[in-house]
Structures are given as C-alpha cells and as structure tokens.
Design a protein around this motif. Structure first.
Motif, PDB file in Angstrom:
ATOM      1  N   ALA C 179       0.323   8.722 -10.030  1.00 23.90           N
ATOM      2  CA  ALA C 179      -0.279   7.905  -8.981  1.00 23.90           C
ATOM      3  C   ALA C 179      -0.418   8.708  -7.687  1.00 23.90           C
ATOM      4  O   ALA C 179      -1.429   8.613  -6.985  1.00 23.90           O
ATOM      5  N   ALA C 184      -2.361   7.781  -4.272  1.00 20.64           N
ATOM      6  CA  ALA C 184      -1.748   6.528  -3.825  1.00 20.64           C
ATOM      7  C   ALA C 184      -0.673   6.808  -2.785  1.00 20.64           C
ATOM      8  O   ALA C 184       0.095   7.753  -2.917  1.00 20.64           O
ATOM      9  N   GLY C 185      -0.591   5.980  -1.762  1.00 23.27           N
ATOM     10  CA  GLY C 185       0.412   6.154  -0.723  1.00 23.27           C
ATOM     11  C   GLY C 185       1.765   5.654  -1.196  1.00 23.27           C
ATOM     12  O   GLY C 185       1.904   5.119  -2.306  1.00 23.27           O
ATOM     13  N   ARG C 186       2.774   5.820  -0.342  1.00 20.19           N
ATOM     14  CA  ARG C 186       4.132   5.442  -0.717  1.00 20.19           C
ATOM     15  C   ARG C 186       4.242   3.971  -1.049  1.00 20.19           C
ATOM     16  O   ARG C 186       4.816   3.576  -2.061  1.00 20.19           O
ATOM     17  N   TRP C 187       3.715   3.131  -0.161  1.00 19.30           N
ATOM     18  CA  TRP C 187       3.814   1.694  -0.359  1.00 19.30           C
ATOM     19  C   TRP C 187       3.057   1.265  -1.602  1.00 19.30           C
ATOM     20  O   TRP C 187       3.536   0.465  -2.410  1.00 19.30           O
ATOM     21  N   ALA C 188       1.850   1.847  -1.767  1.00 21.93           N
ATOM     22  CA  ALA C 188       1.049   1.488  -2.936  1.00 21.93           C
ATOM     23  C   ALA C 188       1.769   1.895  -4.220  1.00 21.93           C
ATOM     24  O   ALA C 188       1.767   1.170  -5.211  1.00 21.93           O
ATOM     25  N   ARG C 189       2.387   3.078  -4.198  1.00 18.86           N
ATOM     26  CA  ARG C 189       3.123   3.519  -5.393  1.00 18.86           C
ATOM     27  C   ARG C 189       4.236   2.535  -5.708  1.00 18.86           C
ATOM     28  O   ARG C 189       4.478   2.171  -6.853  1.00 18.86           O
ATOM     29  N   ARG C 191       4.444  -0.663  -4.719  1.00 20.51           N
ATOM     30  CA  ARG C 191       3.934  -1.990  -5.032  1.00 20.51           C
ATOM     31  C   ARG C 191       3.292  -2.044  -6.420  1.00 20.51           C
ATOM     32  O   ARG C 191       3.452  -3.001  -7.160  1.00 20.51           O
ATOM     33  N   PHE C 192       2.546  -1.001  -6.765  1.00 21.54           N
ATOM     34  CA  PHE C 192       1.745  -1.092  -7.995  1.00 21.54           C
ATOM     35  C   PHE C 192       2.316  -0.304  -9.167  1.00 21.54           C
ATOM     36  O   PHE C 192       1.894  -0.470 -10.284  1.00 21.54           O
TER      37      PHE C 192
END
Lengths: 380, 254, 279
Positions: C179, C184-189, C191-192
C-alpha cells in the motif's frame, strides 16, 4: 465405627498410610510447625503427613461434600483444620466421621467437662472432631496511636464514634467480621448471658434490631465513612498495618507475635483485653467421613494432642497456639514443659486473655445475623 | 520518530510495567511499611519463605500440568480452527459457539455439581484436572488458530503441491512453519490455563497436585506474607516467559 | 474423503470433550439450582433458590456488565495500540512486544495482588506521589471499581496484543508495504489495510475478554467492596455460606452468569460474521 477399638489395632492399620491434612495456608508459622515438627513425629509412627494448603477452609469442605455426594469412600481429604462454622456446615451433611475423637489415648489429658471441647459453635462435638488449640476473639490496637484504650466493647464503639475514620471491621460473612457483630450483639443487649445461645426467631426479633441500630449509628464514623467495609480480616489487617485504622481484630491471636516480629504490625501493637471478656472457642481437627486413611488420621490427631506436640506448638517461637490440654492432668515433666514456655512479647497468657470468656452463640445465629447486617447496615 | 509516537509508546511501556514494580520491590524487601517510599530493609526473607513453602516442587508440577494441557489443547484447537476457517463444517457458526462455550462457565461452577459427577464416574483426579483444563484452553487455541488459518494464504501450499510435494509434506514443510507464530501463541495460552489454575486443580485434583497457584493463593490470604507472595508471583511469571522466548527463538529459526 | 467429512473429523476431537464438560457442568448447576440435587434434605423441584436470589440478581448483573464493558473497551484500545507498535512496518517496537509478553503469564490472582499494592490508599503510587491516604481516591474497594477494571484491562490488553499482533505480524507488513508503494498515507494504510486485517482478531479477543471478565471471581473479590457485588462474587459468597441450604442460590447465580456470557458470545459471533475476513 471406630468406637471401642483397641488403639494398637488403629496404630497397626495406620502404619504406611498417607494422611492429607487440608489446612488454611496463610499462617507461615503454622505451616512450618506442621512440616517441621508434626510431620516428622508422624513419620516415626509410620504415617506420612501431607499438608495441603488452602486459601479458605471452605475449599476443603467443598471437596469433602462432593466426595460425600458421590459416595466416595477413599477420599483425598483425611483431616481438616476446621473452625466452628465449617464444622457446623459439615455436620449438616454428615461430612465428618464421628465417635473416634474421645477414644484417642492422649484425650485423657483434656478436661472432659471443658465446655470449649464439648460444644463447637453450639453444635455438640460428640467425638466427631479432635481439639487442636484454643483461641480467643481479640481486639488489637496500636498503643502509640491509642494511648488510653477503652476497656469494654461499648467503650470501643464510643471511642470509634469519637475518632471518625479510625475504626472498622470486616464485613460479614467474613468469619472475623461475623464474630465481631455477634460480640457487639452481646454487648448492646446488656452483656453476656442475655442472648440465649440457642437460636430462635423470637430471640432474633427481640435482640437483633438493637444491634443493627447501634452499628448503623456507628457506621458514618467508621473508616471511609462506613460507605464500605473491608471484605476480610486480611484487608482490615492491611489497613491496621498501614496506619489507616488504629485497631484490628482476630480470632487467632497467635499470629500477632509473628506479624510484629517481621515488622508488618508496629512494635507498639497490643492486645485489648475487655472487662466483660470475649468469645472463646477451640479449633479442631475433623476427620471426613469419606477419608480412606481414617486410622492414620486418628493417629495424627492423637499425636497432635500429645503433651510434647501441644507444648511445642504453644511456644511463641514455633506457633504460639494455646493448648487444649488441662495441664493439671499432666505428668510433672510435661507440665514443666508448659510452665517453661517463654512468654509472647505481644499476646498475654491464655489465662489473662480468656478471663470472663463467653461461650459462642450457636451456629444457627450466624447466617441470620450476617444476612441481617447486610440488609440493615451495609445496604439499607 | 514523531514525539507523539514516542510519548505514546512510553505510556504503553509504563502501562505494562508499572503494576509489576511493587511486586519486584516487595520480592526483595524484608520490611516495607507505610508511608516509606522504598523498603526499609532489603533481604531474601521472601525467597526463603517461598522455598520453604515448597515452591520448587510446586513449580515443577505447574510446569508439567501446563505442558500437558498445551500438548492436548494446541493440536485439537489447530485442527478445529483449520476446519472452521473453511466452510466444510456443517452449522459452522453453532460449532464455533459450542467450542467457545467453556469461556462462559465461571471456574467456580465446577464446585456446583461437575466435581461430584467426575467423582461418581470414578474419573481419576489427574485425568479430571487435565480434561477440564484442556476444555478450558480450547476456546483460546481454537480462536487463535481459526484466525490464523483464515488469514493464511493457501496459495503457497498449492504451489508446493504443483511442484510435486505430497499433501503431508505441504502441511509439514509449508503450512506449519508459516503458522508457527500462531501455533506458539496458542500453545502458550493453553500452557497458561494449566499453569495458573486454582479451583480445578484443588477441587477436582483433590489436593494431590499442589501447584504454584495454590501456594500463591494460600500465602496471599493473610497479611505479612507480601514478600513471599511477590517471590512466588515473580516465580510464576518467569518460567512461562522463558518458554515464550524459547518458542519464539524456535519459531524464528524455522 | 469428502471435504465436509474431513472438516467434521477435524472438529470432533475438540467438540466432544467440550460439549461433554460444558453440558455436564451446566446441567449439574441447573439441577442444583432447582433443588433436585441438594446436599441436605430430599430432592424436590422448586424455584425457591431462584426466587431468593432474584432480589440481588439485577444489581449484580448490571455491575458485572459494567465492569466487563469498561475493562473490555480499555483492553481493546490499549491492546490494539500495543499490537500496532509491536508490528509496525517502520520502527517496530520489540520492547513493547516483550513487555506485553511479560504481562501475559501473570495469573489474575497475582495481578490483583500487584494492583492492590500499587493503587491502595497507602499503595506504592500514593506514597510515590506523596498523597496522604485520606486524599487518595478510593481506587481499591471504591464505588467505581477502578482497581478491578484496571487489573482486567492491564492483563487483557496484553492478551489482545498477542492475538491481534499474531495476525498483523504475518500479514500486515507485506500489505502495508504494498500500500505504501502505491502511495497510501499513514492514516489510509491504517484505515484501509491494518484495521480491516486486525478487526476480526480484535473483535474475537474483545469478546473473549468480556466473557472472561464476566465470569471471573478473584480480582473483583480482592479489589472490590462487599456491596454491591458482581455475579461471581455473589455466587461464591452464597456457595461458601455456613448454611448449606443456600447453595442452590449460588447455582442459580452461576447459571445466570453463564447464560449472560453465552448471549454475549452469540452476539459477538454474529457481529464478527459481518466482518470481511471472518466467514
């Protein structure tokens, strides 16, 4: 069952048996006495004594009751160090073997008329358990913080009222808390002898309201404003050790010397002897009816009753438990052993502690009073 | 590393360690009364008392009990977990619920009739203890292994099979090594069920099995034994920890 | 062998002993609570024990659920944080992993003793902070059961970390790295990728924590107060009564506890089934 059986037969049958003694394991001195003094002496008689430490004697009773319900005859519990409550509960369900304890050879050194040995919590002993040591319900205080202690229980309650937060007691049904409540009962109704020892609903209705009223009045002056109570004697002891309260209480004063010696309790710890006396009782070794090694258990119980073992156990340096023997019946040498025992630095001699000793109310009082206290004082 | 992260991690470390600090101090204290901030007298009285109370043999018994429970509950849980991770088990949801059901039994419920039944059936005490504790451990091993199998990619095994490995060989050489961390975790939790039990060991075991928790419980039931309790407690943390390290190393090497 | 048959054979060795033991335990407790297997007196079918216990059951149930819920929420949050720190793709904290492992083998009885030494009025914390016993909040034996919840949350957070960490260790790193490569950013990683991977294990471990806390006795008994009492403490008090006729009431309380816990397990399973990785 075991009645009128020649003792030599019992000894012969016991040879080679292993006796499991279940006992409360919180007392280091008691554990050491059993492991280092009693067990080796039992080994000389050919009996292996195993100590099973339990956190609560009720665990031992649970096991015996289960074995009894399952019809087991070679059970794993051969002796239990019981107090009156466990004994009475076990008696309801036939948990104990009877008609053996009076036939033990060393029983001749006890006084057959000694009320502490004929009845346990109002339940006749009838040879269903063998006496081990005597105990006295005892209030304990720190003389550094209470320089002029009260001399009666009513005085103690007044003192508690006048010193908010410095006194409390364990919540029944804790054994010690329950004894305290009964002790207050005899005090508020005008002294010992007023409340009939036998339980009846009429007597309860007559006397209990005054008790609960007194304790409910006192409650706001107790530790934490009486909104809660220690759940066990251990918790109360902890509060006393940490200086949060100035008094504690126990039915087994023998442990006090140890607690002071190892610095848990302050050196200024003293026993409070009350003018009107306190409840006294004896604790016993009971033999479960499910035991598969009952001969060995009888041999151990007899050994525990012998003058040598009783004297060793009474030494404050060993365990400091008061003897159940009548020293007047002993041979001179044995009596001398008792007379030469060093005095405990904390606990007064039994004669002083047990002055005006009161007999315990019968076991039938315990549950109604415990329950009544919960409803009337703890959670009104 | 960001300051926030660092602070957060420090807080987590304090959270985990702080409760153990009084225990460590007490273990080396001969005397420690309020309001002293540190023990007034250091010493080995606690250790001596613990040894006198039979801590040596008791921890040996605890270890054996823990190992037996782990040896039974881990493979059983792994098998069940594997089956439940797939869709082959009829009424899988109900079966999983059933396998989790020992969790809902409070330990003291054993004393409300089950112990009588075991005695009636003349089940030997040690067998009864092992049976009950294995059952108590199965929810943990099953859940852990089911999760691990569900997250496990069977592609690697299929690849091994395509390359000519037998089914057994694919399990032994591919699946088990990949699941080694989960298996180790499951075995560890099962070990702890046996290692730290009090009620079953005492009431069903009939006092024949005096394990470490029995010593801890009886020593902890009175004041004045704090040092001994602390030593016994730390003594009951170290062996499983050693086991965990050993299992971890073993897992890594494979 | 069909896959179905194979699956059944794999499950049976665990299912049979579990069903036998749990079934026998529940049936025995129910029989006792209905007066059919008394220790003294004649067996007689009656609801007396249930009636006698009913008065306090409501309070005890609410208290038990409250303690279990508070402990579980705390344990899940801290446990997840621990698992994330111990399995992070960058700067993985081996230390936190090791410390969590250190906590797991502590028996609850010992944990309770430790929490008592730490949090009591004259406990280590009060002494270190220089707070007098009178000014110290009633954490042990207080109205909010703080020490009890703290002990469960402390012990079980390590358990949650072990379970969740086990899953994340084997999967998250590779997914996370992929990811990250895809931008993908830290939060996105988190969250998703991480959270969906961790969710089933987190949910399962939380359910186990909740149910364990509901039925456990020692901690609440050692660090709690005599009134009100949670279900297990009430049951043990009744079971230990000097009056053996009270024992059926203890069985009634134990059965109530078990039924409550079973309901929680079933609810948790239903909720978990909706999560992706949990079929």
């Amino acid at each position: 069952m075991a009645a009128d059986r020649p003792w030599d037969d019992v000894l012969a049958e016991a040879d080679g048996q292993t006796v499991d003694l279940w006992m409360y394991g919180g007392e280091e001195a008691g554990n050491a006495y059993v492991d280092d003094v009693l067990a080796p002496a039992a080994a000389e008689l050919g009996v292996t004594l195993r100590r099973v430490p339990v956190a609560d004697t009720g665990d031992a009773l649970d096991r015996v009751l289960s074995e009894r319900q399952a019809g087991v005859t070679d059970g794993e519990v051969d002796l239990v160090w019981v107090n009156g409550e466990n004994y009475a509960a076990g008696r309801q369900a036939g948990a104990w073997l009877c008609d053996w304890a009076l036939d033990l050879p060393n029983r001749r050194y006890t006084d057959p008329a000694d009320p502490l040995l004929t009845d346990d919590f109002g339940v006749p002993v009838e040879g269903c358990e063998s006496p081990w040591h005597k105990a006295q319900f005892t209030l304990v205080y720190d003389s550094a913080r209470v320089p002029e202690p009260p001399t009666t229980l009513a005085g103690v309650l007044d003192w508690a009222q006048a010193n908010p937060g410095r006194f409390t007691h364990p919540a029944p049904p804790d054994f010690t808390g329950s004894v305290f409540v009964r002790q207050v009962l005899t005090s508020v109704v005008g002294g010992p002898g007023e409340v009939p020892l036998e339980f009846s609903q009429e007597a309860y209705d007559e006397y209990a309201p005054a008790l609960f009223e007194r304790l409910a009045t006192l409650s706001p002056a107790l530790w934490r404003g009486g909104e809660t109570y220690p759940q066990s004697q251990q918790e109360l002891d902890r509060l006393f050790a940490d200086g949060e309260v100035d008094m504690t209480m126990t039915y087994g004063p023998a442990t006090l010397a140890d607690l002071v010696a190892d610095g848990t309790f302050p050196e200024t710890t003293r026993v409070l002897t009350l003018e009107e006396g306190t409840f006294g009782n004896a604790s016993f070794l009971a033999l479960p009816s499910t035991s598969g090694d009952s001969a060995g258990a009888q041999v151990v119980a007899d050994l525990a009753l012998s003058p040598e073992q009783q004297a060793a156990k009474a030494d404050p340096g060993t365990w400091g438990q008061f003897t159940v023997l009548d020293t007047g019946r002993l041979e001179d040498a044995d009596r001398a052993a008792f007379e030469e025992l060093p005095a405990s630095p904390v606990v007064p001699p039994y004669a002083e502690l047990s002055r005006n000793a009161q007999p315990e109310l019968s076991a039938d009082w315990v549950s109604p009073l415990d329950e009544g206290w919960r409803r009337s004082v703890l959670a009104p | 590393m960001a300051l926030g992260t660092r602070l957060g991690r420090a807080a987590l470390a304090v959270w985990l360690l702080l409760p153990l600090v009084p225990l460590v101090l007490w273990a080396a204290a001969d005397r420690w009364t309020a309001p002293a901030v540190l023990p007034q007298a250091w010493g080995t009285a606690g250790l001596r008392d613990a040894v006198d109370s039979g801590a040596g043999t008791a921890s040996l018994r605890s270890t054996v009990l823990g190992l037996v429970v782990a040896a039974l509950a881990t493979p059983l849980g792994a098998m069940a977990g594997r089956a439940l991770a797939g869709s082959g088990v009829p009424a899988g949801g109900a079966v999983l619920a059933a396998l989790l059901s020992p969790l809902v039994l409070p330990p003291f419920a054993v004393a409300l009739g089950l112990d009588v039944l075991l005695l009636r059936l003349r089940v030997p005490a040690s067998v009864g203890v092992v049976l009950l504790l294995t059952v108590a451990a199965l929810p943990y091993t099953t859940v852990l292994m089911r999760t691990a199998y569900a997250a496990h990619d069977p592609g690697f095994e299929e690849e091994a099979r395509t390359l000519g490995a037998t089914a057994r060989r694919a399990v032994l050489a591919v699946q088990l090594p990949m699941l080694a961390p989960a298996l180790a975790g499951a075995a560890f939790l099962a070990f702890l069920v046996g290692w730290s039990d009090y009620v079953v060991t005492l009431l069903v075991g009939g006092g024949q099995l005096v394990t470490l928790p029995l010593l801890v419980a009886s020593a902890a039931s009175s004041v004045g034994n704090e040092a001994q309790v602390a030593v016994l407690s730390l003594g009951s943390v170290l062996p499983p920890l050693a086991l965990l390290v050993a299992v971890g190393l073993l897992g890594r090497r494979r | 062998m069909t896959p179905r048959r194979r699956a059944v054979l794999l499950v049976l060795p665990a299912l049979v002993p579990v069903a036998a033991v749990v079934g026998a335990a529940l049936v025995s407790a129910v029989l006792l609570s209905l007066g059919l297997t008394p220790l003294v007196g004649r067996p007689e079918l009656s609801l007396d024990a249930w009636r006698a216990a009913a008065g306090d059951l409501g309070t005890a149930t609410r208290l038990s659920l409250g303690i279990a819920a508070a402990s579980t929420v705390l344990a899940a949050a801290v446990g997840l944080a621990l698992a994330l720190a111990a399995t992070a793709a960058v700067r993985r904290s081996r230390l936190l992993g090791a410390l969590a492992a250190l906590t797991i083998p502590v028996p609850h009885l010992v944990g309770a003793a430790a929490m008592g030494l730490l949090l009591a009025d004259t406990g280590v914390l009060a002494r270190w902070l220089g707070v007098s016993p009178d000014a110290w909040p009633s954490l042990v034996g207080g109205p909010w059961w703080v020490a009890v919840v703290a002990e469960y949350a402390w012990k079980e957070s390590a358990f949650v970390a072990l379970v969740v960490g086990g899953v994340l260790a084997s999967r998250a790193r590779s997914y996370g790295e992929t990811a990250a490569l895809l931008g993908a950013g830290r939060w996105a990683r988190f969250r998703f990728v991480t959270l969906p991977l961790a969710a089933p294990a987190l949910g399962g471990a939380s359910a186990v924590t909740f149910v364990y806390t509901l039925g456990s006795y020692e901690v609440a008994a050692l660090l709690g107060r005599p009134y009100p009492e949670p279900l297990p403490v009430m049951a043990v008090r009744l079971a230990g009564s000097i009056d053996l006729a009270v024992r059926p009431q203890a069985a009634a309380v134990a059965v109530t506890t078990a039924v409550l816990a079973l309901a929680v397990v079933l609810l948790a399973l239903r909720a978990l089934r909706r999560l992706s990785a949990w079929h």
